[in-house]
Design a protein around this motif. Structure first.
Motif, PDB file in Angstrom:
ATOM      1  N   VAL A 215       0.849  -1.205   0.000  1.00  0.00           N
ATOM      2  CA  VAL A 215       0.000   0.000   0.000  1.00  0.00           C
ATOM      3  C   VAL A 215       0.878   1.246   0.000  1.00  0.00           C
ATOM      4  N   THR A 216       0.577   2.173  -0.927  1.00  0.00           N
ATOM      5  CA  THR A 216       1.310   3.439  -1.010  1.00  0.00           C
ATOM      6  C   THR A 216       0.336   4.609  -1.023  1.00  0.00           C
ATOM      7  N   HIS A 217       0.794   5.735  -0.491  1.00  0.00           N
ATOM      8  CA  HIS A 217       0.019   6.980  -0.481  1.00  0.00           C
ATOM      9  C   HIS A 217       0.744   7.962  -1.399  1.00  0.00           C
TER      10      HIS A 217
ATOM     11  N   PHE B 145      -4.116  10.109  -3.182  1.00  0.00           N
ATOM     12  CA  PHE B 145      -4.813   8.825  -3.275  1.00  0.00           C
ATOM     13  C   PHE B 145      -3.932   7.725  -2.713  1.00  0.00           C
ATOM     14  N   VAL B 146      -4.566   6.633  -2.378  1.00  0.00           N
ATOM     15  CA  VAL B 146      -3.883   5.451  -1.858  1.00  0.00           C
ATOM     16  C   VAL B 146      -4.046   4.346  -2.892  1.00  0.00           C
TER      17      VAL B 146
ATOM     18  N   TRP C  77      -1.387  -2.356 -10.013  1.00  0.00           N
ATOM     19  CA  TRP C  77      -1.956  -1.654  -8.868  1.00  0.00           C
ATOM     20  C   TRP C  77      -3.363  -1.164  -9.161  1.00  0.00           C
ATOM     21  N   ARG C  78      -4.040  -0.754  -8.085  1.00  0.00           N
ATOM     22  CA  ARG C  78      -5.363  -0.135  -8.204  1.00  0.00           C
ATOM     23  C   ARG C  78      -5.508   0.879  -7.080  1.00  0.00           C
ATOM     24  N   SER C  79      -6.288   1.905  -7.332  1.00  0.00           N
ATOM     25  CA  SER C  79      -6.542   2.890  -6.288  1.00  0.00           C
ATOM     26  C   SER C  79      -7.557   2.324  -5.310  1.00  0.00           C
ATOM     27  N   LEU C  80      -7.476   2.775  -4.055  1.00  0.00           N
ATOM     28  CA  LEU C  80      -8.373   2.260  -3.027  1.00  0.00           C
ATOM     29  C   LEU C  80      -9.492   3.232  -2.672  1.00  0.00           C
ATOM     30  N   GLY C  81      -9.335   4.493  -2.985  1.00  0.00           N
ATOM     31  CA  GLY C  81     -10.352   5.479  -2.630  1.00  0.00           C
ATOM     32  C   GLY C  81     -11.546   5.448  -3.560  1.00  0.00           C
ATOM     33  N   ARG C  82     -12.513   6.287  -3.216  1.00  0.00           N
ATOM     34  CA  ARG C  82     -13.719   6.373  -4.047  1.00  0.00           C
ATOM     35  C   ARG C  82     -13.433   7.076  -5.358  1.00  0.00           C
TER      36      ARG C  82
END
Length: 172
Positions: A44-46, A58-59, A73-78
Motif C-alpha cells: 500500500v502506497t500513499h 490517493f492510496v 496496482w489499483r486505487s483504493l479510494g472512491r
C-alpha cells in the motif's frame, strides 16, 4: 474510463529498471507530477500528485508484483479511481522496454484534463522520458525490493540458493 499505454526503452538491464521503479519514494526526483510518495505497507502506497494549484492524494494497493517482470496496482479510494500496470522486458543486451498502461476514471476539475484527447498519453510519455533520463544517468538502482505480491498479499522474497557445504581446500 480512459486508458493510455506508453513504452520507453532504457539503456539499463531489466533488474536495474525494475529495482529503481519499485523505489516509489524516489519518484519526485524525476517526475514532474509526483510530489510525494509514502510506503504505508509493502503493498500500500500513499501518493500526492499535481501541477500548479491542482493536487490529488490517493492510496493505491499493489495487487500483483513479480520481480523483473511486472507490477499491477489499483486505487483504493472512491474518486478518482484508476488502475495500472508496468511491465519490464529485455529489449537487447543491457536494455529494457518499460511499458505502462493506465485506466483512469475522470473526476472533478482534474478529470476534465483526462478527457482532452491525447493529454494523458503526453503526460505519461513525458514522465517515462524523465524516468529514462534519471535511471540512465545513474546506471544503477538506488535500492530495490525483491518480494512478490499476489492478490494484494506479500510473499517472502525467494531465498538465495544454499551454498555448497563442500570445504574449499587450499591450492598451492
Amino acid at each position: 474510463m480512459t486508458s493510455v499505454e506508453e513504452t520507453v526503452e532504457v539503456a539499463v538491464p531489466v533488474r536495474v529498471a525494475y529495482d529503481q521503479w519499485t523505489q516509489f519514494k524516489s519518484f519526485p526526483r524525476f517526475s514532474a507530477t509526483v510530489r510525494r510518495v509514502e510506503q504505508v505497507r509493502p503493498a500500500v502506497t500513499h501518493w500526492v500528485i499535481g501541477r500548479g494549484p491542482v493536487r490529488r492524494e490517493f492510496v493505491t494497493e499493489i495487487v500483483e508484483q513479480v520481480p523483473d517482470s511486472h507490477l499491477v496496482w489499483r486505487s483504493l479510494g472512491r474518486r478518482p479511481r484508476h488502475r495500472g500496470e508496468v511491465r519490464f522486458r529485455q529489449a537487447g543486451e543491457g536494455r529494457t522496454a518499460v511499458t505502462v498502461r493506465l485506466w483512469v476514471e475522470p473526476y472533478g476539475p482534474a478529470g476534465l484534463f483526462s478527457a482532452v484527447p491525447g493529454a494523458a498519453g503526453r503526460v505519461l510519455r513525458r514522465e517515462l522520458a524523465n524516468f529514462k533520463t534519471y535511471i540512465e544517468g545513474f546506471g544503477e538502482a538506488c535500492g530495490g525490493w525483491r518480494g512478490t505480491i499476489r492478490g494484494g498479499q506479500v510473499r517472502p522474497a525467494e531465498a538465495e540458493p544454499p551454498r555448497s557445504r563442500v570445504p574449499v581446500w587450499p591450492v598451492g
